[in-house]
Structure formats: C-alpha cells, structure tokens
Enzyme design. Structure first.
Site, PDB file in Angstrom:
ATOM      1  N   ASP A   1      34.618  37.373  24.526  1.00 56.08           N
ATOM      2  CA  ASP A   1      34.309  37.832  25.764  1.00 56.08           C
ATOM      3  C   ASP A   1      33.244  39.021  25.758  1.00 56.08           C
ATOM      4  O   ASP A   1      33.599  39.954  25.074  1.00 56.08           O
ATOM      5  CB  ASP A   1      35.660  38.394  26.328  1.00 56.08           C
ATOM      6  CG  ASP A   1      36.598  37.191  26.498  1.00 56.08           C
ATOM      7  OD1 ASP A   1      36.423  36.307  27.026  1.00 56.08           O
ATOM      8  OD2 ASP A   1      37.888  37.610  26.277  1.00 56.08           O
TER       9      ASP A   1
ATOM     10  N   ARG B   1      33.932  42.988  23.649  1.00 57.15           N
ATOM     11  CA  ARG B   1      34.370  43.076  22.566  1.00 57.15           C
ATOM     12  C   ARG B   1      33.813  43.583  21.316  1.00 57.15           C
ATOM     13  O   ARG B   1      34.319  44.311  20.326  1.00 57.15           O
ATOM     14  CB  ARG B   1      35.044  41.778  22.116  1.00 57.15           C
ATOM     15  CG  ARG B   1      35.814  41.017  23.088  1.00 57.15           C
ATOM     16  CD  ARG B   1      37.156  41.614  23.716  1.00 57.15           C
ATOM     17  NE  ARG B   1      37.744  40.952  24.551  1.00 57.15           N
ATOM     18  CZ  ARG B   1      38.351  41.234  25.644  1.00 57.15           C
ATOM     19  NH1 ARG B   1      38.364  42.704  26.024  1.00 57.15           N
ATOM     20  NH2 ARG B   1      39.059  40.637  26.676  1.00 57.15           N
TER      21      ARG B   1
ATOM     22  N   ARG C   1      32.456  43.104  37.397  1.00 62.71           N
ATOM     23  CA  ARG C   1      32.125  41.877  36.640  1.00 62.71           C
ATOM     24  C   ARG C   1      31.593  40.984  37.322  1.00 62.71           C
ATOM     25  O   ARG C   1      31.052  39.907  37.069  1.00 62.71           O
ATOM     26  CB  ARG C   1      33.584  41.569  35.924  1.00 62.71           C
ATOM     27  CG  ARG C   1      34.272  42.234  35.061  1.00 62.71           C
ATOM     28  CD  ARG C   1      35.516  41.922  34.722  1.00 62.71           C
ATOM     29  NE  ARG C   1      35.597  40.838  33.979  1.00 62.71           N
ATOM     30  CZ  ARG C   1      36.743  40.080  33.651  1.00 62.71           C
ATOM     31  NH1 ARG C   1      37.907  40.236  34.171  1.00 62.71           N
ATOM     32  NH2 ARG C   1      36.485  38.780  33.187  1.00 62.71           N
TER      33      ARG C   1
ATOM     34  N   LYS D   1      33.046  31.336  35.022  1.00 60.96           N
ATOM     35  CA  LYS D   1      34.609  31.479  35.328  1.00 60.96           C
ATOM     36  C   LYS D   1      34.509  32.397  36.669  1.00 60.96           C
ATOM     37  O   LYS D   1      33.822  32.954  37.135  1.00 60.96           O
ATOM     38  CB  LYS D   1      35.099  32.297  34.273  1.00 60.96           C
ATOM     39  CG  LYS D   1      34.582  33.782  33.693  1.00 60.96           C
ATOM     40  CD  LYS D   1      35.149  34.124  32.742  1.00 60.96           C
ATOM     41  CE  LYS D   1      34.610  35.740  32.257  1.00 60.96           C
ATOM     42  NZ  LYS D   1      34.961  36.134  31.063  1.00 60.96           N
ATOM     43  N   HIS D   2      35.946  32.418  37.607  1.00 61.71           N
ATOM     44  CA  HIS D   2      37.115  31.788  37.123  1.00 61.71           C
ATOM     45  C   HIS D   2      37.442  30.962  38.409  1.00 61.71           C
ATOM     46  O   HIS D   2      37.846  31.394  39.312  1.00 61.71           O
ATOM     47  CB  HIS D   2      38.376  32.803  36.671  1.00 61.71           C
ATOM     48  CG  HIS D   2      37.841  33.928  35.850  1.00 61.71           C
ATOM     49  ND1 HIS D   2      37.269  34.981  36.114  1.00 61.71           N
ATOM     50  CD2 HIS D   2      38.398  34.070  34.680  1.00 61.71           C
ATOM     51  CE1 HIS D   2      37.084  35.959  35.111  1.00 61.71           C
ATOM     52  NE2 HIS D   2      38.072  35.631  34.179  1.00 61.71           N
TER      53      HIS D   2
ATOM     54  N   HIS E   1      46.458  39.073  34.937  1.00 58.37           N
ATOM     55  CA  HIS E   1      46.848  39.763  33.758  1.00 58.37           C
ATOM     56  C   HIS E   1      48.478  40.189  33.860  1.00 58.37           C
ATOM     57  O   HIS E   1      49.057  40.013  32.581  1.00 58.37           O
ATOM     58  CB  HIS E   1      45.989  40.771  33.187  1.00 58.37           C
ATOM     59  CG  HIS E   1      44.509  40.421  32.716  1.00 58.37           C
ATOM     60  ND1 HIS E   1      43.543  40.298  33.570  1.00 58.37           N
ATOM     61  CD2 HIS E   1      44.054  39.894  31.484  1.00 58.37           C
ATOM     62  CE1 HIS E   1      42.471  40.029  32.970  1.00 58.37           C
ATOM     63  NE2 HIS E   1      42.793  39.757  31.800  1.00 58.37           N
TER      64      HIS E   1
ATOM     65  N   ASP F   1      41.873  30.040  31.449  1.00 65.89           N
ATOM     66  CA  ASP F   1      41.795  31.336  31.081  1.00 65.89           C
ATOM     67  C   ASP F   1      43.113  31.600  30.338  1.00 65.89           C
ATOM     68  O   ASP F   1      43.841  30.522  29.802  1.00 65.89           O
ATOM     69  CB  ASP F   1      41.967  32.362  32.367  1.00 65.89           C
ATOM     70  CG  ASP F   1      41.627  33.647  32.252  1.00 65.89           C
ATOM     71  OD1 ASP F   1      41.197  33.989  31.023  1.00 65.89           O
ATOM     72  OD2 ASP F   1      41.603  34.316  33.195  1.00 65.89           O
TER      73      ASP F   1
END
Length: 485
Positions: free
Chosen positions: A80, A88, A149, A179-180, A192, A262
């Site tokens: 990601d 990351r 984002r 995405k998404h 999440h 996801d």
C-alpha cells in the site's frame, strides 16, 4: 493445477514481523499467489530508515516461494503506497504528498509522472503490485475513511486523474489496483472498524461513485479492489466484497480483469464472517483474488472444502485462478516491453522522486482565503500545531525561503484529523476540511507534510511563489474550485 493449487492462487496473505522464512514456507505449502508487505514487515537500518537491500532480499525470497510448485508466472508482491497517510515504505524512498494533491493541481500529466516516479522506486525492490490509485469520490468531512486519499470530490476529475495515475504505474512495470468499488468516499463509517451502509440508489451511484471506475475500466485498468460496503440497492447487509450483485454490477461496467477484495481481516468482515468462511463466500460471489484473510490456512482449507461440498463451483475457482495467472503473465510481458531485465524494470534509486514530489505540492498548494499575491507574512512568523517533524520541516523550509521563526504572525499547522485552528494563518496538512471552521483570516490547504510540501508553503508565504492550486472538494462555505486565479 489441482484444487489445492488453485485455492492458493487466489489468496494474497499478510504476515507478522520480519520472519520471511516462515512465511515463505507457508506460501510454498499452500501454493499461495504471493504476499502483501505491511509496515511491520519492512526491514529498517540502524537509523530507523528502510533498508532497500534487505527489502529486496525479502521480496526475492517471497517471489521464489510463490513459484516453488513450478508455475511459470511470477508471484504477487504488493504494498500500500498511495502517498500521504498511506505509505508503508518511508525514507530513503521518496515521500509523496496526499493523492488529493493531484486534484488540487488539476494536472493529469503531473499525476502520471508522479505515479511513474513512485512505481519506479518500488519495482527494483521486487514489488509488482501497488494498491493504488484510490478513485473514491469524497463527499467531504462526513467521509471519515478516505479524505485526502481521494483525488477529488468531482467524479469526472477523479476518473481522469485515476487513469493517468494507473497508466504511470504500469509504465514502470507495477500493477495498479483501482479502489474501492462501489465507492468508499460517500459512506460515514470506517470499514476497518465495522460495516458501512451505502443508502444511495443505483442511479445516484452511477452518477457519482461509479463514474471513476467506469472510466478506469474503459481505459484498461487490470485490477479493481472491492470495498467492505453494504449497498442497500444491491444486497442489503452484505459487504460488497462478498456480494454477488456487486460483482455483477462491476462486470456490467465492462470489467474483465481481476477483482480483488479489500483486506478480509478488517472489522467489516471479521465481525460477520468468522473463521475462514469469508474466503469461499467472496469467491462464490465473484471475487478473483482475496487479500489478507485473517488466517490464510483456514481460508485455504475453507475454499478446498467448499469446492468438495459443491457450495463453491469448481469452475468459479478455476476462473478466478486463471484471471490472476493471466494478469501476472500480461504484466511480465508489459514489463519486458518497458525495457527491463529479467522482467524487473531498471527502476530508479530510492529518493530519486523527491524533486518531483516537491513539484506536485508546489502545483497543489491552495490559498482558500487571504492574499493571492506578494508576501503573505513579513520576514518572520510564529509557529504552532503539527508534529515535531512538521515544525522542524517548516523551519528548514522557512530558512531556505528567507523567513525567520519566533515572532510575527502566527501560523498554525493542522495535521491528520486535526481540529479547526486560530491564529493568523491556518494550514491544513492533510484533508482541508478543518479550514472551513478555522477562524484564521488566511487559510491554506497544503495536502502534504513532506519537506517538498513545506518548501512550497514557505515560498508562498514569503511571496517567492504563487499558490496555483484549487480546492478539489467543497470546504465549509468555500466551494470546490476555490483558490487564487
């Protein structure tokens, strides 16, 4: 391929820590498609920075493991790396501002160049998938998950920029994942944590959330990620990632590539699908690749058992595995055409995109209210808010721009999920929403906290550069498009 091999080919797991040998053994035993690298898998040097050589070695080991059963196509090694809050891999790789920067800059060519620069640093480390771009259309402060984002609150703009971004990544040999689907920017719950519900009608979704996906599919996007969002108009109470009508809608847009879920260990799925039950359910619904099941061993066993029991048709599993293998084979050819050696692009050195990253921020910085020309401050400013790193970077940028710190107008930095601010100048470093209720007479959206972003800010404050950016979404009473002429 056997059923066991096909079951592995549709699973893209995660692992904890840096014990790559244990994970490689799991990949070999279960014939897994590859792996996603998360933050705790990234090897660091003595200074706490990414160790590129060690990261390359880990990815090479994982790539070898995914081909241990003799398959001729490469394994998936993903990460990601969007820019902004989702990255990351930190320094010495280039730090990139938030994706909303591209919407503020309104420059598709710049987005493509930046995506190529990002991917060109990932490819030499062994990554062949980046889970970007995010083409969700944000609705503003009521969107708690996507925010900056998202590239834009305008569906057409989000689609055009998303296409440019994924084309830039592909040109560097890295597979993108749009995405998404069916759109995470217009729901008010973070998947999440739990399952968001999308109450919009299909007509509303087609006119807003689905538009960027439709555009990306028409432009040849190889992979689309489905989100954990329950769409009342399609299948109430079921996450889109596990919903047959949702995959039918996605295919109805003309998509023939790989549909990836996801992460299946997120709260929206984990709370409702215990054990490995989400894996065969997602495949039966129409998914081709399953990202991060909570327990990959349980997921693999559940898929094999579902085929044996007939609840997952064998031909559906074959179709999914074949799509993944086809995409990876195609990517290998694409990378070879881009002038590569052994299927890996020549790439770029870590950090080589820093100047480009700074150009993105310089094109995006937006004066939401306040003067549009000349110095915005005298020769010195006071500073508040932000993190210690933010303040250090601001001070370094101010010194380069000829500004002192310690006295003068008060500049308040607003970080990720920060609150509205006071002072003379409020600067939003992530999503610009807090500026709407900030009392500062001068409001600036920066969309990033890289050194290049702070350099762009200091140049605007000192009058050395204009602020060309425009708000990509409404902020309070300021409509989308607000900015200096």
């Amino acid at each position: 391929m056997s059923v066991e091999q096909k079951a592995g080919q549709v699973l893209m797991p995660w692992y904890s820590g840096t014990n790559v040998e244990a994970h490689a053994a799991t990949i070999e035993r279960l014939h897994l498609a590859g792996s996603i690298i998360m933050g705790d898998n990234v090897p660091l040097d003595a200074n706490g920075q990414v160790n590129p050589a060690a990261m390359t070695a880990i990815n090479t080991r994982l790539a070898h493991a995914s081909r241990a059963d003799g398959r001729p196509w490469p394994g998936l090694i993903g990460v990601d790396q969007e820019g902004g809050i989702v990255a990351r891999l930190g320094t010495p790789l280039t730090e990139w501002p938030t994706p909303m920067s591209y919407g503020a800059a309104g420059n598709a060519a710049l987005a493509k160049e930046a995506a190529h620069g990002m991917a060109a640093e990932l490819a030499p480390l062994g990554f062949n998938v980046d889970f970007a771009p995010d083409t969700d259309v944000t609705i503003g402060p009521a969107d708690p998950t996507i925010g900056a984002r998202s590239m834009s609150g305008n569906p057409d703009t989000a689609g055009a920029l998303g296409i440019s971004f994924f084309q830039g990544m592909l040109a560097a040999g890295v597979l993108p994942a749009v995405k998404h689907f069916p759109g995470h920017g217009s729901v008010a719950v973070d998947s999440h944590q739990d399952l968001p519900v999308q109450p919009a009608s299909l007509d509303e979704l087609k006119a807003r959330d689905w538009k960027p996906f439709q555009a990306a599919i028409a432009a040849g996007a190889p992979m689309v990620m489905t989100g954990h969002i329950a769409v009342a108009a399609l299948e109430p109470g079921v996450p889109a990632s596990l919903s047959r009508p949702t995959y039918a809608a996605l295919r109805g847009l003309g998509f023939n590539g790989v549909a990836i879920t996801d992460a299946l260990n997120m709260g929206a799925v984990q709370k409702h699908y215990p054990g490995g039950s989400a894996a065969p359910a997602a495949l039966a619904a129409g998914a081709d690749l399953l990202l991060m099941p909570a327990d990959v061993g349980l997921a693999h066993a559940a898929i094999v058992q579902a085929v044996a029991a007939g609840s997952l048709p064998a031909e559906r599993l074959t179709e999914a595995a074949q799509r993944v293998a086809t995409m990876l084979t195609w990517r290998g050819r694409l990378a070879a055409q881009a002038g590569t050696q052994a299927g890996v692009p020549a790439g770029a050195a870590p950090g080589s995109g820093s100047e480009l990253s700074g150009r993105v921020s310089a094109a995006a910085v937006t004066v939401v209210s306040g003067p549009c020309s000349g110095p915005l401050v005298p020769g010195s400013v006071q500073l508040a808010g932000g993190s210690p790193q933010d303040r250090a970077r601001f001070e370094a940028a101010a010194a380069k721009a000829g500004l002192a710190t310690g006295s003068g107008p008060l500049v308040t930095l607003i970080g990720y999920n920060g609150r509205p601010a006071g002072g003379d100048i409020a600067v939003a470093l992530d999503a610009p929403w807090p500026l709407g209720a900030s009392s500062s007479p001068t409001k600036i959206a920066l969309y990033g906290r890289t050194q290049g972003a702070f350099d762009a800010l200091a140049n605007v404050l000192s009058g050395k550069a204009a602020a060309p950016g425009k708000l990509p979404a409404a902020v309070g009473t300021f409509p989308a498009g607000t900015g200096c002429p």
